[in-house]
Write an enzyme that holds these catalytic residues in place. Structure first.
Site, PDB file in Angstrom:
ATOM      1  N   HIS A 109     -26.817  72.191   7.862  1.00  0.00           N
ATOM      2  CA  HIS A 109     -28.217  71.893   8.192  1.00  0.00           C
ATOM      3  C   HIS A 109     -29.155  72.065   6.989  1.00  0.00           C
ATOM      4  O   HIS A 109     -29.942  71.176   6.666  1.00  0.00           O
ATOM      5  CB  HIS A 109     -28.702  72.843   9.298  1.00  0.00           C
ATOM      6  CG  HIS A 109     -27.813  72.933  10.491  1.00  0.00           C
ATOM      7  ND1 HIS A 109     -27.909  72.091  11.567  1.00  0.00           N
ATOM      8  CD2 HIS A 109     -26.803  73.801  10.796  1.00  0.00           C
ATOM      9  CE1 HIS A 109     -27.020  72.428  12.485  1.00  0.00           C
ATOM     10  NE2 HIS A 109     -26.335  73.464  12.043  1.00  0.00           N
TER      11      HIS A 109
HETATM   12  C1  BDR Z   1     -30.069  76.839  11.296  1.00  0.00           C
HETATM   13  O1  BDR Z   1     -29.657  78.073  11.873  1.00  0.00           O
HETATM   14  C2  BDR Z   1     -29.011  78.873  10.934  1.00  0.00           C
HETATM   15  O2  BDR Z   1     -27.921  79.546  11.484  1.00  0.00           O
HETATM   16  C3  BDR Z   1     -28.628  77.957   9.802  1.00  0.00           C
HETATM   17  O3  BDR Z   1     -28.599  78.645   8.568  1.00  0.00           O
HETATM   18  C4  BDR Z   1     -29.687  76.901   9.837  1.00  0.00           C
HETATM   19  O4  BDR Z   1     -30.812  77.260   9.057  1.00  0.00           O
HETATM   20  C5  BDR Z   1     -29.422  75.718  12.067  1.00  0.00           C
HETATM   21  O5  BDR Z   1     -29.811  75.726  13.400  1.00  0.00           O
END
Ligand code: BDR
Ligand code: CA
Length: 315
Positions: free
Chosen positions: A242
């Protein structure tokens, strides 16, 4: 070559956060000037230590790391994400300690000083809970107003949540902060699950940067637990990184197709807490509208990440 864009990454490393930092360091379009840390995937002390170690891995312990909020603005985050990122946040990999110390300034002070003194507009990529950005807006509004672009990894317009049926992790972790930021007039791009879930880094891609040299090999090692989790939880042969996609948009403005929308965060205590309610009925002209990322070429994004990470060992 145009002047690199000054960049700050506000982050809670975190596996995909670590890749996002490495991606920025591998990209000549940006000059990573500051990393600010926040609670989120794991506790603040650990996210801060992880940020220092990731920068050191890439030979960039000169980039300052300033620690920010240890907890959400109003209500404590119900649980962290050690089951996804590993108890210490980097997939069970112990990177070498950095010789650098944490910047003595609180994150919002370091960020405000940079914003107020930079002759160029600064891009901020916020890839953790939005607590630090909400505090900046409250404590240093004049500095916040100087943010050139804010690229947020968070939320979801059409794909539901990844922590609850409704909420994406970064928004769920501090919904009140997310509302303060997404409801502000900051020039914000929202990179949510709608586009990140379409960007899958597969085992072939990971093998490419793993073979490039020691930095790529460590980046690949950090991903191994994430890969195992994705394989067993979702049956996929790749991982969704992400935060690296949000940093890609920070590096290459317009990489993602965006539409200006009105966005409200559910700060209630029902099943929808932490949901980003994106009004997709119209294109908004409001000053507080957010550029919501709605289109991505996931294969191009994954290939961009792999190419850049492979280049880290060739600098
Ligand atoms: C987001 O949640 C975190 O666990 C990841 O690093 C990312 O920023 C994704 O939903
Ligand atoms: Ca993150």
């Amino acid at each position: 070559m145009p002047v690199p864009i000054p960049l700050v990454i506000d982050t809670d490393p975190g596996i995909d956060d670590a890749l996002a930092i490495l991606l920025a360091l591998a990209s000549p379009e940006v000059d990573l000037r500051l990393v600010t840390t926040v609670h989120g995937n794991v506790e603040l002390a650990q996210t801060t230590e992880n940020a220092l170690r990731v920068l050191h891995l890439a030979g960039r312990s000169d980039v300052p790391v300033a620690a920010g909020a240890a907890a959400s603005l109003v209500h404590p985050q119900p649980e962290r994400a050690g089951h996804v990122h590993g108890a210490a946040g980097l997939g069970g990999v112990e990177l070498a300690p950095s010789p650098a110390a944490v910047d003595p300034r609180p994150a919002v002070v370091a960020l405000a000083e940079l914003l107020l003194t930079s002759p160029e507009p600064v891009t901020v990529a916020a890839v953790g809970p939005l607590t630090n950005l909400a505090l900046l807006l409250r404590v240093f509004p004049d500095a916040a107003a100087r943010i050139g672009r804010l690229v947020v990894m968070g939320g979801s317009a059409t794909r539901g949540g990844n922590v609850t049926a409704a909420a994406e992790f970064n928004v769920w972790a501090d919904p009140e902060a997310a509302q303060a930021v997404l409801g502000s007039p900051l020039p914000t791009v929202l990179v949510g699950l709608d586009v990140t879930l379409a960007t899958v880094l597969d085992e072939g891609g990971i093998a490419r940067f793993a073979a490039a040299g020691p930095i790529g090999a460590q980046a690949a090692a950090i991903l191994q637990q994430y890969l195992d989790h994705a394989r067993s939880a979702y049956g996929t042969a790749g991982v969704v990184v992400h935060d690296a996609l949000a940093v890609t948009e920070a590096i290459r403005p317009g990489f993602l197709g965006t539409v200006r929308r009105d966005v409200v965060v559910d700060t209630g205590f029902g099943a929808g807490r932490g949901q980003t309610l994106v009004d997709r009925r119209t294109v908004s002209g409001a000053a507080t509208a957010v550029d919501v990322a709605e289109q991505v070429d996931g294969a191009v994004a994954a290939d961009f990440l792999v190419s850049r990470l492979s280049g880290l060992d060739r600098r």
